[in-house]
Scaffold this motif. Structure first.
Motif, PDB file in Angstrom:
ATOM      1  N   PHE A 130      49.443  29.403  -2.789  1.00  0.00           N
ATOM      2  CA  PHE A 130      48.430  29.116  -1.773  1.00  0.00           C
ATOM      3  C   PHE A 130      49.029  28.956  -0.371  1.00  0.00           C
ATOM      4  N   ASP A 131      50.364  28.880  -0.259  1.00  0.00           N
ATOM      5  CA  ASP A 131      51.001  28.580   1.030  1.00  0.00           C
ATOM      6  C   ASP A 131      50.623  29.562   2.131  1.00  0.00           C
ATOM      7  N   ILE A 132      50.435  30.822   1.762  1.00  0.00           N
ATOM      8  CA  ILE A 132      50.161  31.849   2.764  1.00  0.00           C
ATOM      9  C   ILE A 132      48.814  31.638   3.451  1.00  0.00           C
ATOM     10  N   ILE A 133      47.884  30.997   2.758  1.00  0.00           N
ATOM     11  CA  ILE A 133      46.532  30.827   3.309  1.00  0.00           C
ATOM     12  C   ILE A 133      46.533  29.884   4.520  1.00  0.00           C
ATOM     13  N   PRO A 134      47.013  28.610   4.404  1.00  0.00           N
ATOM     14  CA  PRO A 134      47.036  27.754   5.594  1.00  0.00           C
ATOM     15  C   PRO A 134      47.935  28.295   6.696  1.00  0.00           C
ATOM     16  N   GLN A 135      48.983  29.032   6.310  1.00  0.00           N
ATOM     17  CA  GLN A 135      49.871  29.618   7.321  1.00  0.00           C
ATOM     18  C   GLN A 135      49.136  30.657   8.156  1.00  0.00           C
ATOM     19  N   TYR A 136      48.442  31.594   7.490  1.00  0.00           N
ATOM     20  CA  TYR A 136      47.719  32.640   8.205  1.00  0.00           C
ATOM     21  C   TYR A 136      46.569  32.069   9.032  1.00  0.00           C
ATOM     22  N   ILE A 137      45.859  31.080   8.476  1.00  0.00           N
ATOM     23  CA  ILE A 137      44.742  30.483   9.215  1.00  0.00           C
ATOM     24  C   ILE A 137      45.239  29.804  10.485  1.00  0.00           C
ATOM     25  N   THR A 138      46.339  29.052  10.363  1.00  0.00           N
ATOM     26  CA  THR A 138      46.888  28.360  11.531  1.00  0.00           C
ATOM     27  C   THR A 138      47.347  29.344  12.593  1.00  0.00           C
ATOM     28  N   GLU A 139      48.011  30.413  12.179  1.00  0.00           N
ATOM     29  CA  GLU A 139      48.459  31.429  13.132  1.00  0.00           C
ATOM     30  C   GLU A 139      47.273  32.068  13.853  1.00  0.00           C
ATOM     31  N   PHE A 140      46.187  32.300  13.110  1.00  0.00           N
ATOM     32  CA  PHE A 140      44.987  32.873  13.732  1.00  0.00           C
ATOM     33  C   PHE A 140      44.389  31.895  14.743  1.00  0.00           C
ATOM     34  N   CYS A 141      44.368  30.604  14.378  1.00  0.00           N
ATOM     35  CA  CYS A 141      43.825  29.580  15.271  1.00  0.00           C
ATOM     36  C   CYS A 141      44.627  29.491  16.574  1.00  0.00           C
ATOM     37  N   LEU A 142      45.931  29.676  16.475  1.00  0.00           N
ATOM     38  CA  LEU A 142      46.786  29.594  17.665  1.00  0.00           C
ATOM     39  C   LEU A 142      46.460  30.692  18.668  1.00  0.00           C
ATOM     40  N   ASP A 143      45.907  31.794  18.188  1.00  0.00           N
ATOM     41  CA  ASP A 143      45.589  32.916  19.075  1.00  0.00           C
ATOM     42  C   ASP A 143      44.188  32.839  19.665  1.00  0.00           C
ATOM     43  N   LEU A 144      43.374  31.902  19.192  1.00  0.00           N
ATOM     44  CA  LEU A 144      42.013  31.789  19.718  1.00  0.00           C
ATOM     45  C   LEU A 144      41.980  30.900  20.961  1.00  0.00           C
ATOM     46  N   PRO A 145      41.314  31.350  22.016  1.00  0.00           N
ATOM     47  CA  PRO A 145      41.294  30.568  23.269  1.00  0.00           C
ATOM     48  C   PRO A 145      40.436  29.312  23.215  1.00  0.00           C
ATOM     49  N   ASN A 146      39.590  29.158  22.196  1.00  0.00           N
ATOM     50  CA  ASN A 146      38.748  27.956  22.147  1.00  0.00           C
ATOM     51  C   ASN A 146      39.412  26.808  21.384  1.00  0.00           C
ATOM     52  N   PHE A 147      40.722  26.948  21.128  1.00  0.00           N
ATOM     53  CA  PHE A 147      41.511  25.846  20.577  1.00  0.00           C
ATOM     54  C   PHE A 147      42.338  25.222  21.689  1.00  0.00           C
ATOM     55  N   LYS A 148      42.260  23.898  21.833  1.00  0.00           N
ATOM     56  CA  LYS A 148      43.049  23.158  22.809  1.00  0.00           C
ATOM     57  C   LYS A 148      44.028  22.263  22.042  1.00  0.00           C
ATOM     58  N   TRP A 149      45.319  22.543  22.184  1.00  0.00           N
ATOM     59  CA  TRP A 149      46.334  21.901  21.343  1.00  0.00           C
ATOM     60  C   TRP A 149      47.007  20.709  22.029  1.00  0.00           C
ATOM     61  N   ASP A 150      46.326  20.091  22.973  1.00  0.00           N
ATOM     62  CA  ASP A 150      46.934  18.989  23.727  1.00  0.00           C
ATOM     63  C   ASP A 150      47.345  17.819  22.829  1.00  0.00           C
ATOM     64  N   GLY A 151      46.467  17.422  21.899  1.00  0.00           N
ATOM     65  CA  GLY A 151      46.758  16.227  21.104  1.00  0.00           C
ATOM     66  C   GLY A 151      47.097  16.498  19.655  1.00  0.00           C
ATOM     67  N   VAL A 152      47.105  17.776  19.250  1.00  0.00           N
ATOM     68  CA  VAL A 152      47.360  18.115  17.850  1.00  0.00           C
ATOM     69  C   VAL A 152      48.421  19.199  17.766  1.00  0.00           C
TER      70      VAL A 152
END
Length: 227
Positions: A130-152
């Motif tokens: 299952f490791d590949i699933i959270p990895q791919y999802i997180t990588e996709f989230c990093l590329d989306l502009p509506n994510f603000k990573w200031d506190g997380v």
């Protein structure tokens, strides 16, 4: 609604946190005593938790539902990111939801593979699938502009997604029959008293302290031992 183990575990965790707060206050008092010519001759007051007896009312809720990856992954993302995820950006929000639907194919395929292995519980090797699933999802989230990573941190999201994915997979593979419970006072008051269950808990303190010693090779060893 929480499960019973989550609720009782949270109560014990809060009691442990209260002890930590008391110890931090003891440190401040110790500094004040050390700085005062008279007080430094007195013993420093330190509170300890004896035994805390609790009677906790709750009512049985429903069985936890089997969720699709698109639902539990999105829920986990919004829970971890909080205000750092801009759901009102509908264009990018739809991109995320579409990607989660695509990842659901991988998740379902892994579930099917493990079912064929017919193991009663998830093994360490099966969990790695299952490791590949959270990895791919997180990588996709990093590329989306509506994510603000200031506190997380992205690592925090990935770990949370991994834990949630394994939790949901266990509900299917291990047929875990975890039930949610009702704990809100307003809801309990509206129920028939016959529906209420009372859990009695006694929480006693058993502290640990650091011990430092030298082994036969001259190495300094530090370890935790009971007080």
């Amino acid at each position: 609604m929480p499960t019973l183990n989550e609720y009782l575990g949270g109560i014990v965790s809060e009691i442990a946190s209260s002890r930590k707060m008391a110890d931090l206050q003891t440190v401040e008092i110790a500094r004040e005593y050390a700085a005062d010519d008279m007080l430094k001759n007195f013993s420093i007051p330190r509170m300890k938790i004896g035994t805390v007896d609790l009677t906790i009312p709750f009512a049985q809720g429903g069985v936890l539902p089997i969720l699709k990856l698109r639902d539990f992954a999105y829920d986990e993302i919004t829970k971890v990111m909080k205000t750092g995820y801009i759901a009102s950006d509908t264009s990018n929000d739809q991109k995320l939801k579409a990607f989660l639907i695509d990842m659901e194919v991988y998740y379902d395929d892994i579930i099917d593979q493990i079912k064929k292995e017919n193991t009663p519980t998830l093994t360490a090797e099966q969990e790695k699938k299952f490791d590949i699933i959270p990895q791919y999802i997180t990588e996709f989230c990093l590329d989306l502009p509506n994510f603000k990573w200031d506190g997380v941190k992205s690592e925090t999201l990935q770990k949370s997604l991994k834990d949630r994915t394994l939790f949901e997979a266990r509900k299917i593979i291990e047929k875990v029959d975890e039930r949610e419970i009702i704990v809100e006072a307003s809801k309990l008051m509206s129920l028939d008293p016959k529906c209420l269950i009372y859990a009695k808990m006694s929480v006693s303190e058993s502290g640990m302290e650091w011990s430092r010693y030298e082994d036969i090779n001259g190495n300094i060893i530090e370890t935790l031992i009971p007080e």
